[in-house]
Design a protein around this motif. Sequence first.
Motif, PDB file in Angstrom:
ATOM      1  N   LYS A   1      90.961  83.227  21.725  1.00 25.81           N
ATOM      2  CA  LYS A   1      89.520  83.285  21.524  1.00 25.81           C
ATOM      3  C   LYS A   1      89.025  84.700  21.774  1.00 25.81           C
ATOM      4  CE  LYS A   1      86.985  79.825  21.752  1.00 25.81           C
ATOM      5  NZ  LYS A   1      86.107  78.661  21.916  1.00 25.81           N
TER       6      LYS A   1
ATOM      7  N   LEU B   1      73.732  79.465  21.148  1.00 24.31           N
ATOM      8  CA  LEU B   1      74.567  78.443  20.493  1.00 24.31           C
ATOM      9  C   LEU B   1      73.846  77.106  20.368  1.00 24.31           C
ATOM     10  CD1 LEU B   1      77.931  79.114  22.382  1.00 24.31           C
ATOM     11  CD2 LEU B   1      77.235  79.993  20.147  1.00 24.31           C
ATOM     12  N   SER B   2      73.041  76.783  21.374  1.00 24.20           N
ATOM     13  CA  SER B   2      72.265  75.539  21.305  1.00 24.20           C
ATOM     14  C   SER B   2      71.152  75.592  22.335  1.00 24.20           C
ATOM     15  CB  SER B   2      73.166  74.322  21.550  1.00 24.20           C
ATOM     16  OG  SER B   2      73.377  74.128  22.925  1.00 24.20           O
ATOM     17  N   GLN B   3      70.142  74.778  22.098  1.00 22.23           N
ATOM     18  CA  GLN B   3      68.956  74.769  22.941  1.00 22.23           C
ATOM     19  C   GLN B   3      68.663  73.356  23.445  1.00 22.23           C
ATOM     20  OE1 GLN B   3      67.777  77.324  24.175  1.00 22.23           O
ATOM     21  NE2 GLN B   3      66.239  78.369  22.932  1.00 22.23           N
ATOM     22  N   PRO B   4      68.227  73.240  24.692  1.00 21.05           N
ATOM     23  CA  PRO B   4      67.767  71.925  25.152  1.00 21.05           C
ATOM     24  C   PRO B   4      66.415  71.605  24.520  1.00 21.05           C
ATOM     25  CG  PRO B   4      67.346  73.573  26.825  1.00 21.05           C
ATOM     26  CD  PRO B   4      68.094  74.275  25.725  1.00 21.05           C
TER      27      PRO B   4
ATOM     28  N   ARG C   1      76.585  82.605  23.908  1.00 22.38           N
ATOM     29  CA  ARG C   1      77.739  83.496  23.954  1.00 22.38           C
ATOM     30  C   ARG C   1      77.146  84.886  24.124  1.00 22.38           C
ATOM     31  NH1 ARG C   1      80.767  82.091  19.340  1.00 22.38           N
ATOM     32  NH2 ARG C   1      81.650  80.501  20.691  1.00 22.38           N
TER      33      ARG C   1
ATOM     34  N   GLU D   1      81.121  82.941  27.195  1.00 22.15           N
ATOM     35  CA  GLU D   1      80.243  81.833  26.826  1.00 22.15           C
ATOM     36  C   GLU D   1      79.964  80.949  28.036  1.00 22.15           C
ATOM     37  OE1 GLU D   1      82.722  80.506  23.710  1.00 22.15           O
ATOM     38  OE2 GLU D   1      84.273  79.820  25.093  1.00 22.15           O
ATOM     39  N   GLY D   2      78.840  80.267  27.984  1.00 15.85           N
ATOM     40  CA  GLY D   2      78.492  79.390  29.096  1.00 15.85           C
ATOM     41  C   GLY D   2      77.095  78.811  28.902  1.00 15.85           C
ATOM     42  N   SER D   3      76.682  77.992  29.874  1.00 12.72           N
ATOM     43  CA  SER D   3      75.329  77.457  29.855  1.00 12.72           C
ATOM     44  C   SER D   3      74.468  78.297  30.775  1.00 12.72           C
ATOM     45  CB  SER D   3      75.311  76.028  30.389  1.00 12.72           C
ATOM     46  OG  SER D   3      75.971  75.183  29.498  1.00 12.72           O
TER      47      SER D   3
ATOM     48  N   GLU E   1      69.926  75.702  30.686  1.00  8.71           N
ATOM     49  CA  GLU E   1      70.761  74.790  29.883  1.00  8.71           C
ATOM     50  C   GLU E   1      70.862  75.178  28.408  1.00  8.71           C
ATOM     51  OE1 GLU E   1      72.821  72.447  31.438  1.00  8.71           O
ATOM     52  OE2 GLU E   1      71.999  73.560  33.136  1.00  8.71           O
TER      53      GLU E   1
ATOM     54  N   SER F   1      72.899  76.987  25.670  1.00  4.69           N
ATOM     55  CA  SER F   1      74.305  77.412  25.598  1.00  4.69           C
ATOM     56  C   SER F   1      74.356  78.738  24.857  1.00  4.69           C
ATOM     57  CB  SER F   1      75.149  76.402  24.822  1.00  4.69           C
ATOM     58  OG  SER F   1      75.203  75.202  25.515  1.00  4.69           O
TER      59      SER F   1
ATOM     60  N   LYS G   1      94.608  79.505  18.723  1.00  8.75           N
ATOM     61  CA  LYS G   1      94.425  80.943  18.496  1.00  8.75           C
ATOM     62  C   LYS G   1      93.704  81.555  19.685  1.00  8.75           C
ATOM     63  CE  LYS G   1      93.996  80.374  13.524  1.00  8.75           C
ATOM     64  NZ  LYS G   1      92.943  79.736  12.731  1.00  8.75           N
TER      65      LYS G   1
ATOM     66  N   ARG H   1      76.725  79.296  33.723  1.00  8.06           N
ATOM     67  CA  ARG H   1      77.617  78.321  34.374  1.00  8.06           C
ATOM     68  C   ARG H   1      78.798  78.036  33.453  1.00  8.06           C
ATOM     69  NH1 ARG H   1      74.412  74.125  34.467  1.00  8.06           N
ATOM     70  NH2 ARG H   1      75.498  73.090  32.774  1.00  8.06           N
ATOM     71  N   LYS H   2      79.965  78.254  33.976  1.00  5.03           N
ATOM     72  CA  LYS H   2      81.200  77.911  33.270  1.00  5.03           C
ATOM     73  C   LYS H   2      81.983  76.934  34.135  1.00  5.03           C
ATOM     74  CE  LYS H   2      83.534  81.303  31.361  1.00  5.03           C
ATOM     75  NZ  LYS H   2      83.433  80.916  29.944  1.00  5.03           N
ATOM     76  N   ALA H   3      83.004  76.323  33.553  1.00  4.85           N
ATOM     77  CA  ALA H   3      83.822  75.384  34.332  1.00  4.85           C
ATOM     78  C   ALA H   3      84.357  76.063  35.586  1.00  4.85           C
ATOM     79  CB  ALA H   3      84.974  74.866  33.480  1.00  4.85           C
TER      80      ALA H   3
END
Lengths: 443, 443
Positions: free
Chosen positions: A10, A103-106, A78, A31-33, A74, A76, A8, A49-51
């Motif tokens: 995004k 989205l997430s935390q170190p 959005r 989205e990214g780090s 670091e 993550s 789908k 940082r994205k790919a």
Amino acid sequence: MEFISGVKEKETVTIDRIKSGGYEGRTVKVEGSVHTIRDMGEVAFVILRKAEGLVQCVYEEGKTDFDLSLLKEESSVRVTGIVTKEERAPHGFEIRLLEIDLLSQPADALPVAISKWKLNTSLETKLTLRPITLRNPMERAKFRIQEGIVRGFRDFLHSQGFTEIRTPKIVARGAEGGSNVFKLDYFNKKAELGQSPQFYKQTMVGVYDRVFEVAPVFRAEKHNTTRHLNEYTSMDFEMGYIDSFEEIMEMETAMLQYTFGLLCEEYETELNMLKVTLPNVSNIPTVRFADAKELVAGKYNRKIRNPYDLEPEEEVLIGRYFKEEYGSDFVFVTHYPSKKRPFYAMDDPSDPKFTLSFDLLFKGLEVTTGGQRIHDYAAILNKMEARGMNPEDISSYLMIFQYGMPPHGGLGIGLERLTMRLLDEGNIRETTLFPRDVTRLEP
Amino acid sequence: MEFISGVKEKETVTIDRIKSGGYEGRTVKVEGSVHTIRDMGEVAFVILRKAEGLVQCVYEEGKTDFDLSLLKEESSVRVTGIVTKEERAPHGFEIRLLEIDLLSQPADALPVAISKWKLNTSLETKLTLRPITLRNPMERAKFRIQEGIVRGFRDFLHSQGFTEIRTPKIVARGAEGGSNVFKLDYFNKKAELGQSPQFYKQTMVGVYDRVFEVAPVFRAEKHNTTRHLNEYTSMDFEMGYIDSFEEIMEMETAMLQYTFGLLCEEYETELNMLKVTLPNVSNIPTVRFADAKELVAGKYNRKIRNPYDLEPEEEVLIGRYFKEEYGSDFVFVTHYPSKKRPFYAMDDPSDPKFTLSFDLLFKGLEVTTGGQRIHDYAAILNKMEARGMNPEDISSYLMIFQYGMPPHGGLGIGLERLTMRLLDEGNIRETTLFPRDVTRLEP
């Protein structure tokens, strides 16, 4: 009942899509780090940082609905924000942040500053912290280029009628023999890790005429050098119905031309980041082993100590000679002495002390070994006998000659070595994701 | 000095080139192996085998300048002859032979008739003589299709922004743990052969967001079944920034759609030879693990013996159920019990006895295992503690969570199993070039 019907769209967008135009002034989600945060007081630059690369986001007190102190390197995220033209930012745009979704935390702060342009650490630290240090944009660019090399190899050979094969790595006996094999217990039988897909790729020439494989090979070499690994990626091809072993070199040259073209087209960002100049491979000089020795002995005033092998230093000088005399970074050294080549190498009918074989040197380092193989059953049995080898040990390989094989030959290219020379790195570990050497088994 | 500048045009032509038109009545050179000879007296049909297919050549006493008795099955030849239209011959043409150039000769006659349409031998014989039996056109067609599957997997993921990686196969510790690991001595250190690139591909999500790898994995399973190998090819991908684990199934579904499309376009000859009908993958049903068990227990009158695992027979019945009820050869079974999934699997927040994971069944056989992974450092440490695992054993993997990872998940596809089901083979050894099982280490 629910069904899955494919990918789908995004709600987040990629850098490429923003760059494709029409996004200025629009609100997007990305989205990214968090690569780094530069806090200037009322304004902060949050670099994602994205790919695909880095994205500059602008955090403004009162405009961005988020507590900046929660954001760490670091994390993550959005983010939602407005695309704004900004010549000084990567890709020519920045994103004025409206919202940040965590989205997430170190758990801990990074032990090395991966957001620096160039990692300022020892190779040892870099490798020990590899899972993290690879996040550095310069580091990861190397392995994007390595991906491109493999793609070039495969795509070109596919276009030339080669079939891709997958052969076993647990084997009863290695193709090269000798002491540098890893041994393992295979259900109470002795087994080894394949040093090369040599026997299998020759076998498959009898099936598909032309074949290739890109896969790991294993060498239990006990010396730790800047150019040896105990596990590396071998890019192998083997082709039947050759009129001469020069055809193998021609195929490799054309493959390199194609591959460097692909890198130029699709990996320009990475080439520029790493300041790589692609070598000219429109013509690669060839020189006979014996002549090469003479040439460098003459030009660089060097005594020939071992007439049957090239010392690493001699390889460097041969590379230098052909760079100085012909402007070439590559040179094919041909007709290696028979006693230094494996039993399956075809001897030169006009002088059986030498073989119809070659190495390709790239800036003075061997990156390829190849040659024509014996295809006649009686001939290979004779050569094995002369070397005191027992045909019964490898009867399932010899079967292909017994029942008929076309004239054929091929080569193996060390992927990490080729990458190392292309990127002008001094140590092969720099161009191996997770290197294996005598002391290193992790990460 | 001589130079190599690329591939020179060969004087021989390919089947494709002749088929492209304009060759009728022209004299050409073609090379190949003698697949079979049908001697009718004054005329003989010499069938050449090339990678692309078979070529019918006509030998006529007095017209062909060659002693036919010299020609054997599996001789390699270069023939000269006139292209003539012939509807009954493969590709619609034959070659009226003028000359035959013998390139190489077999020493012995073939032990099996590989020129028969279908090999009429036991699997055991087929595998023991694999280097020869693969020359049978039906046999080799299987591995062309396998090549196509790998190409589809790679090309599709590349188009979706995935980066290809190469990770080590000699590892300090396997990702799955347990007893089914091959152990080896690595310079006096204990090492294992990788059971899965799991830790490495997750690591690389922190670097490239989306990654894939196609490479061998090793499992020291002691049981000999029709669907297990001790070395097989795993097609792995892992993707970051997922909103739900359904995204992984969506990516796989889209990949299968692309791959079957590619097979249809570029491997039609092989599909026809093997009478393969490509399954419809426009919609793949999904069913929760617990519901699937209930459904088949109800419909097929079967007692549920083990509520935490699927027995092979249950997988077969689930496959049958979704074929009968929805006409689908594929079904995603989701939410496997936590205790049957590895520690890195993410539990379902709404019911932590189950995981955000799935298997893909293809005609009742598991061909894929995947799911969302834990990305939070504290969460993975907790789960390891609950399982009595020691974090120090895998500290270089846990490093990625400590310093921050985006939400992510992925899957691994067994290439040989997927090929086996696609070709409706009953034994995975039929779709493995050189299989490794408990008793088989050669060829």
